[in-house]
Scaffold this active site. Structure first.
Site: not given
Length: 698
Positions: A576, A589
């Site tokens: 990501s 995350y």
């Protein structure tokens, strides 16, 4: 009234056939399809069927007879109007006036085009004159196991008479072509009133005045041969000389096959990468565990349809069923001499039999590999071809079983086999095959592959030719995936990427289904967006386990198999933008994604020597179709940016340099670039985010 058969399937549906009563071509196609549905009658791509109808000549407006016959390269089980050729019967028979003998066979195939009635015809096959020179309205040319067993028995002609008396003709082996059509015509002239003809070492011709009569005639002839063979087997009391070794239990056979497949795949891929298939049916086990295996297997197959797909003979592994396969390098070294010997013998076969104009020697590796006590492996350019090769060798086993029960099995002489395998017309057919797709011969495993980004990746890899093993933690999603994909394209398996046993099972599934692994894509994931004070250790652990630990265990097992194959490979992690860019409410995350990215770089540095490439694809803002945006994550990101959830797609599109909404298909294209285009790239990160300047890696 429905007919009863024991050894073939009677599939004729009177109601369905009645709906086609006014269309003889439709009935012929229907007959073809139900014949092709029973592999005891003919295997995939094997045999051909025809019918003759009266049509109006578009130039003379006169009525003419037209023969409709399966075209080159088709399969009667799936035959449609697009796969048949329509030819003027009279013109085809006029070719007898210009035929110059056996040396003229290849020229005659080109002349078939001058007989075309239907301009949308499929290219006529080499068997066209076999149908055209016989007078019957409906003709089946099939390769039933029982009939080929009769045809391959050493006293085939005598056995034919014993089974059918004077009702069947017999023609000795001859390569398919115009002259064989003349031999069939001659046989009929000398034996008027017969119901069919047995072709030595080859197969069967049967006929009828209607499509149904032809169908029933074919089934009855096959049934009679099957009954005869079964009676002979009962009299002998055993087949293949009886059992020599005992098969392992089924579960252990599958474990052995999964462990060995990558090694076999690596050895069988010395020239071209191959996809594998494994079978251990009772028919296979009876043969490979028998006393007669080592006598029969080297003789080779008898029917051209068989050995064109299986090679003339298999490779028998010199391994005991209890062989320790835990050390892959030791096993590979143990098996190398057998493969080298097989390749050398194949090269000698080629050199001894070749003609001045023969095509170059093809891949000398075995297609069929036998492991006594365990099962049979097949390797080919794709899954369908490997599976079909296996099916054809099972047909060959049935033929040997039947011929040995009758008297003794005979195979084609090597020169005859070579002349079929390296026939210039066969070479031309191979050259006209569609080009392979970029990822043909590759096997991929995609985690989280049933929805959102993962599904888009799986779909893309399959579309580009790869075989894919899709994993997910949802049983419902796995079942759906199994129904969405063709069995030769993909399979699916439950897998929790935090569970080492699940990962082991997923890779075993890949090895059993397709032979090994070339591409591992870690797309499974979840997202948790919380401020530091709200982030729990449970949140932290699940992110680390799924994203980081999962990637580690997948890479570890994937690399083990890739090293076993020695064919290189690709590992791609879906990370990501958040692994590169610091943002609010994202410590768990973002940290996990950063770990994924650096792990990829570390792995790339370690396994480059094995020609294994490790790269990362970084999405950002993939909202449409992405599962992680369903629920708390979307709410958390909306809260962080001070906007409504419904405004997230527009928000993310506006903030990238290209002002584009990023879709799952875009991420799939990034993965495809890594595994199919950037073949000299490793340790890289590809951002698929529309251009986020703060995420530029350099």
């Amino acid at each position: 009234m429905e007919k009863t058969f024991e050894y073939v399937d009677y599939l004729w549906d009177e109601q369905k056939a009645a709906s086609m009563a006014n269309d003889q071509v439709a009935l012929f196609l229907y007959r073809s399809n139900i014949l092709g549905a029973d592999l005891r009658i003919t295997n995939y791509g094997g045999g051909n069927t025809s019918c003759k109808t009266i049509e109006k000549d578009p130039l003379t407006n006169k009525e003419v007879e037209v023969m409709w016959v399966k075209g080159s390269g088709g399969d009667i089980g799936t035959l449609t109007r697009k796969g048949i050729a329509g030819l003027y019967t009279e013109r085809l028979r006029d070719l007898k006036k210009v035929y110059k003998g056996l040396d003229d066979e290849d020229r005659m195939v080109g002349l078939f085009n001058h007989c075309i009635y239907d301009l949308d015809s499929k290219a006529p096959s080499i068997d066209t004159p076999l149908h055209g020179l016989l007078p019957f309205k409906h003709i089946d040319h099939l390769h039933p196991d029982a009939l080929i067993a009769v045809a391959a028995a050493k006293d085939s002609q005598q056995v034919t008479k014993e089974i059918w008396g004077d009702t069947m003709g017999w023609v000795p082996w001859q390569r398919p072509g115009f002259d064989l059509g003349l031999q069939l015509e001659k046989c009929l002239e000398e034996n008027p009133g017969i119901r069919g003809i047995v072709l030595g070492s080859h197969g069967l011709f049967t006929w009828g005045d209607t499509s149904y009569e032809c169908y029933i005639n074919s089934l009855e002839v096959i049934e009679m041969a099957s009954e005869y063979i079964e009676q002979k087997i009962k009299q002998k009391g055993q087949v293949f000389g009886g059992q020599k070794i005992e098969a392992l239990p089924a579960e252990k056979r599958l474990e052995k096959a999964a462990d060995l497949m990558p090694t076999l795949r690596g050895l069988a891929s010395s020239e071209n990468a191959m996809i594998g298939h494994f079978t251990h049916s009772d028919t296979v086990l009876q043969y490979i565990n028998s006393n007669d295996l080592e006598r029969l297997a080297p003789m080779g197959t008898s029917c051209p349809d068989h050995f064109l797909r299986t090679k003339i003979q298999p490779l028998i592994l010199n391994l005991s069923p209890e062989q320790d396969l835990s050390d892959a390098n030791t096993v590979m070294e143990l098996l190398k001499p057998s493969f080298e010997k097989y390749r050398q013998e194949y090269a000698e076969y080629y050199q001894k039999c070749k003609h001045p104009n023969s095509p170059d020697m093809r891949d000398p590796n075995p297609v069929i590999i036998i492991y006594p006590g365990v099962g049979m492996f097949s390797f080919a350019k794709n899954k369908q071809t490997a599976r079909v090769a296996s099916e054809f060798y099972v047909n060959a086993i049935n033929v040997m079983r039947g011929a040995e029960a009758i008297s003794a099995y005979t195979a084609l002489p090597r020169q005859e086999a070579f002349d079929i395998e390296y026939w210039l017309l066969e070479e031309a057919k191979l050259k006209h095959m569609p080009a392979e797709k970029p990822l043909s011969r590759k096997v991929a495993l995609v985690t989280g592959g049933t929805g959102g980004i993962g599904k888009a990746i799986a779909d893309k890899l399959i579309a580009e030719g790869a075989n894919v093993v899709v994993t997910d933690i949802s049983e419902e999603s796995i079942e759906k995936a199994l129904h969405n994909y063709k069995k030769d394209d993909a399979t699916a398996v439950l897998c929790d990427v935090t569970d080492a046993n699940d990962i082991e099972k997923a890779f075993k599934k890949a090895c059993l289904a397709f032979g090994g692994i070339d591409i591992v894509v870690h797309s499974a994931g979840l997202a948790i967006s919380k401020p530091i004070e709200e982030t729990t250790t449970k949140d932290w652990d699940i992110l680390q386990n799924v994203l980081v630990k999962g990637q580690f265990m997948l890479a570890q097992k994937g690399i083990e198999i890739m090293r076993q194959q020695k064919l290189g490979g690709d590992i791609v992690s879906i990370a990501s933008k958040n692994g590169l860019v610091a943002g609010p409410n994202n410590v768990g995350y973002g940290t996990a994604k950063a770990a994924q990215q650096h792990m990829s770089r570390l792995l790339a540095a370690e396994v480059g020597k094995d020609h294994i490439r490790v790269n990362t694809v970084n999405p950002d803002g993939v909202i449409v179709g992405s599962k992680i945006w369903e629920g708390a994550w979307a709410q958390g990101r909306a809260k962080a940016y001070g906007i409504d959830v419904k405004d997230l797609p527009a928000h993310y599109a506006k903030r990238n340099l290209l002002n584009e909404i990023i879709l799952p298909d875009d991420i799939a294209n990034g993965v495809y670039a890594c595994v199919a285009i950037l073949n000299k790239s490793t340790g890289n990160t590809i951002n698929v985010d529309g251009g986020m300047a703060n995420a530029f890696v350099r």
